[in-house]
Design a protein around this motif. Structure first.
Motif, short mmCIF file in Angstrom:
data_model
loop_
_atom_site.label_atom_id
_atom_site.label_comp_id
_atom_site.label_asym_id
_atom_site.label_seq_id
_atom_site.Cartn_x
_atom_site.Cartn_y
_atom_site.Cartn_z
N ASN A 1 0.83 -1.20 0.00
CA ASN A 1 0.00 0.00 0.00
C ASN A 1 0.87 1.26 0.00
OD1 ASN A 1 0.80 0.48 2.77
ND2 ASN A 1 -0.71 -1.05 3.38
N PHE A 2 0.22 2.40 -0.06
CA PHE A 2 0.91 3.68 -0.12
C PHE A 2 1.83 3.86 1.09
CE2 PHE A 2 1.28 8.12 1.13
CZ PHE A 2 1.77 8.70 -0.03
N ARG B 1 -4.75 12.32 -5.07
CA ARG B 1 -6.17 11.98 -5.02
C ARG B 1 -6.41 10.50 -5.27
NH1 ARG B 1 -6.16 16.79 -8.12
NH2 ARG B 1 -6.50 15.52 -9.95
N GLY B 2 -5.66 9.67 -4.58
CA GLY B 2 -5.85 8.23 -4.67
C GLY B 2 -4.93 7.51 -5.64
N GLY C 1 19.10 7.73 -14.10
CA GLY C 1 17.97 8.59 -14.39
C GLY C 1 16.79 8.20 -13.52
N ASN C 2 15.68 8.83 -13.76
CA ASN C 2 14.47 8.60 -12.97
C ASN C 2 13.37 8.00 -13.83
OD1 ASN C 2 15.52 9.75 -10.56
ND2 ASN C 2 15.14 11.77 -11.40
N VAL C 3 12.72 6.98 -13.28
CA VAL C 3 11.52 6.45 -13.90
C VAL C 3 10.35 6.79 -13.00
CG1 VAL C 3 12.59 4.63 -15.25
CG2 VAL C 3 11.92 4.16 -12.92
N VAL C 4 9.23 7.12 -13.60
CA VAL C 4 8.05 7.53 -12.85
C VAL C 4 6.94 6.53 -13.12
CG1 VAL C 4 6.41 9.40 -12.40
CG2 VAL C 4 8.75 9.95 -13.13
N PHE C 5 6.38 5.99 -12.03
CA PHE C 5 5.26 5.05 -12.12
C PHE C 5 4.05 5.64 -11.42
CE2 PHE C 5 8.95 2.00 -11.76
CZ PHE C 5 8.88 1.49 -13.03
N LEU C 6 2.87 5.31 -11.93
CA LEU C 6 1.62 5.61 -11.25
C LEU C 6 1.00 4.27 -10.82
CD1 LEU C 6 -0.02 8.26 -13.60
CD2 LEU C 6 1.39 8.67 -11.57
#
Length: 152
Positions: free
Chosen positions: A6-7, A120-121, A143-148
């Motif tokens: 979880n978060f 927002r969730g 480098g940076n990878v961004v996940f949602l």
């Protein structure tokens, strides 16, 4: 392997190294298949004889984008993010290639959690990704990878 449910669990790793993947060998067959898939048949990647006689590395090298494309595969060896409806590859930022990856080199991904936000969730994480080349002082890239993540 790191398990994240979880978060809050994800957030507890902020600023910390999350782990490293197994070693992966990039062989000529993988390079050739990537060249076919991307239509990038530059001789430095696929012409073993020309690379040996004329190339600066005296052998073929992996495509930079091939090494980047390994991130999802290697990332899954580092972290198992559970209880999600969806995971989205959202972006890549500030990647710098530091060294060519010669054919038959072994590479390993190191990951560190640079940032995390609850939008927002939706959980947005930025992972610092470093591709290490076995027995080499400089990484292939950082480098940076961004996940949602959409946690349940």
């Amino acid at each position: 392997m790191l398990i994240i449910n979880n978060f809050e669990e994800y957030q507890s790793h902020l600023g910390k190294e999350l782990g490293v993947s197994n070693w992966h060998t990039i062989d000529q067959q993988q390079i050739n298949k990537f060249a076919d898939a991307t239509l990038d048949h530059q001789w430095i990647h696929v012409d073993e004889e020309k690379a040996k006689s004329e190339g600066p590395f005296k052998t073929t090298i992996a495509h930079g984008y091939l090494t980047l494309s390994l991130i999802p595969y290697l990332w899954k060896q580092i972290a198992d993010v559970r209880n999600i409806k969806m995971e989205i590859n959202y972006g890549i930022e500030n990647f710098k290639f530091g060294q060519a990856v010669l054919v038959d080199s072994e590479v390993q991904l190191k990951a560190k959690l640079n940032s995390i936000a609850n939008l927002r969730g939706v959980t947005k994480v930025t992972i610092e990704a470093t591709l290490v080349i076995k027995d080499q002082p400089k990484p292939a890239y950082t480098g940076n990878v961004v996940f949602l993540y959409h946690f349940i």
